[in-house]
Scaffold this active site. Structure first.
Site, PDB file in Angstrom:
ATOM      1  N   HIS A   1     -18.049 -47.679 -97.098  1.00 34.80           N
ATOM      2  CA  HIS A   1     -18.140 -48.787 -96.133  1.00 34.80           C
ATOM      3  C   HIS A   1     -17.963 -50.119 -96.857  1.00 34.80           C
ATOM      4  O   HIS A   1     -17.147 -50.958 -96.451  1.00 34.80           O
ATOM      5  CB  HIS A   1     -19.490 -48.738 -95.414  1.00 34.80           C
ATOM      6  CG  HIS A   1     -19.711 -49.862 -94.448  1.00 34.80           C
ATOM      7  ND1 HIS A   1     -19.672 -49.689 -93.083  1.00 34.80           N
ATOM      8  CD2 HIS A   1     -19.975 -51.190 -94.637  1.00 34.80           C
ATOM      9  CE1 HIS A   1     -19.890 -50.837 -92.478  1.00 34.80           C
ATOM     10  NE2 HIS A   1     -20.085 -51.768 -93.404  1.00 34.80           N
ATOM     11  N   GLU A   2     -18.727 -50.321 -97.918  1.00 38.05           N
ATOM     12  CA  GLU A   2     -18.655 -51.596 -98.637  1.00 38.05           C
ATOM     13  C   GLU A   2     -17.336 -51.743 -99.399  1.00 38.05           C
ATOM     14  O   GLU A   2     -16.746 -52.826 -99.409  1.00 38.05           O
ATOM     15  CB  GLU A   2     -19.848 -51.736 -99.589  1.00 38.05           C
ATOM     16  CG  GLU A   2     -21.187 -51.868 -98.902  1.00 38.05           C
ATOM     17  CD  GLU A   2     -21.247 -53.065 -97.950  1.00 38.05           C
ATOM     18  OE1 GLU A   2     -20.537 -54.064 -98.205  1.00 38.05           O
ATOM     19  OE2 GLU A   2     -21.996 -52.994 -96.974  1.00 38.05           O
TER      20      GLU A   2
ATOM     21  N   HIS B   1     -14.556 -53.012 -97.190  1.00 38.44           N
ATOM     22  CA  HIS B   1     -14.557 -54.459 -96.980  1.00 38.44           C
ATOM     23  C   HIS B   1     -13.803 -55.157 -98.119  1.00 38.44           C
ATOM     24  O   HIS B   1     -12.999 -56.068 -97.882  1.00 38.44           O
ATOM     25  CB  HIS B   1     -15.986 -54.999 -96.924  1.00 38.44           C
ATOM     26  CG  HIS B   1     -16.732 -54.657 -95.674  1.00 38.44           C
ATOM     27  ND1 HIS B   1     -16.194 -54.797 -94.414  1.00 38.44           N
ATOM     28  CD2 HIS B   1     -18.007 -54.205 -95.489  1.00 38.44           C
ATOM     29  CE1 HIS B   1     -17.094 -54.441 -93.509  1.00 38.44           C
ATOM     30  NE2 HIS B   1     -18.201 -54.068 -94.134  1.00 38.44           N
TER      31      HIS B   1
END
Length: 227
Positions: A25-26, A29
């Site tokens: 998820h990170e 980004h």
């Protein structure tokens, strides 16, 4: 002793899903930000699939552990946010939207992959099959919960950043100022308010309404189109 073994086995079915969910998820980004011209995450070593670089002691370890120990019906956690210099994104508004949705979309992708693995994995011994099925099922729900929760339109969540990017400038400025206080407001409304009202005899399952119910619909939708 048997209870301890059960807890350890149960914990192992969460470790891989949690680490993959928050790490990817990170990282997503950061990769999206780089595509739109900001290499901040890359320079700080956050474009990495190494979970250690993304682990937050509270969000990645303490909160999931407490939920697991207390027998909560769901597991939740988060990683250290990947730093993004939003002013460097080009075009800026489109960049903010794409960077924000990259994380939740990655979680949806992991949920889809988990569903596919449940269908395609060969058969092993009953014990191994049960362990894998449990881990993959929890991966599906964890990733869908993270996707839905992060898309709530409240800064600093990803959905809040999307809302900020697409709003007229006066509204966007107000939303941008919520970056530092939005999480406190969210925790107060979603978790503390239902706890207080329950003590007063009023049932307000806000987390159920905002996250669990949409998550259930997302899981059913993904399962229906894949299986």
């Amino acid at each position: 002793m048997n209870h301890l073994i059960d807890v350890i086995i149960s914990a192992t079915t969460w470790v891989v899903p949690v680490l993959l969910a928050v790490t990817l998820h990170e990282a997503a980004h950061g990769f999206a930000a780089k595509m739109f011209g900001d290499d901040t995450a890359q320079r700080l070593g956050r474009l990495s699939l190494n979970p250690i670089r993304h682990i937050d002691p509270i969000g990645t370890i303490l909160i999931p552990a407490l939920l697991l120990i207390t027998g909560a019906p769901f597991l939740f956690g988060y990683a250290k946010p990947v730093p993004v210099a939003f002013q460097r994104l080009n075009p800026q508004r489109l960049g903010v939207v794409c960077v924000a949705v990259a994380g939740p979309l990655t979680n949806v992708g992991l949920a889809i992959l988990s569903i596919l693995l449940m269908v395609w994995l060969p058969s092993f011994s009953p014990a191994v099959n049960d362990w894998l099925a449990t881990m993959l099922n929890q991966s599906i729900w964890l990733n869908c919960i993270l996707a839905v929760f992060n898309m709530l339109p409240i800064p600093p969540l990803d959905g809040g950043r999307v809302l900020t990017a697409i709003s007229p400038l006066p509204i966007a400025r107000v939303l941008a100022r919520m970056e530092k206080t939005g999480m406190i407001i969210l925790i107060g409304v979603v978790f503390l308010l239902p706890y207080v009202t329950e003590k007063l005899g009023i049932y307000l399952p806000i987390f159920q309404w905002l996250v669990i119910t949409p998550t259930r619909e997302l899981v059913h939708f993904l399962t229906a189109i894949i299986i």
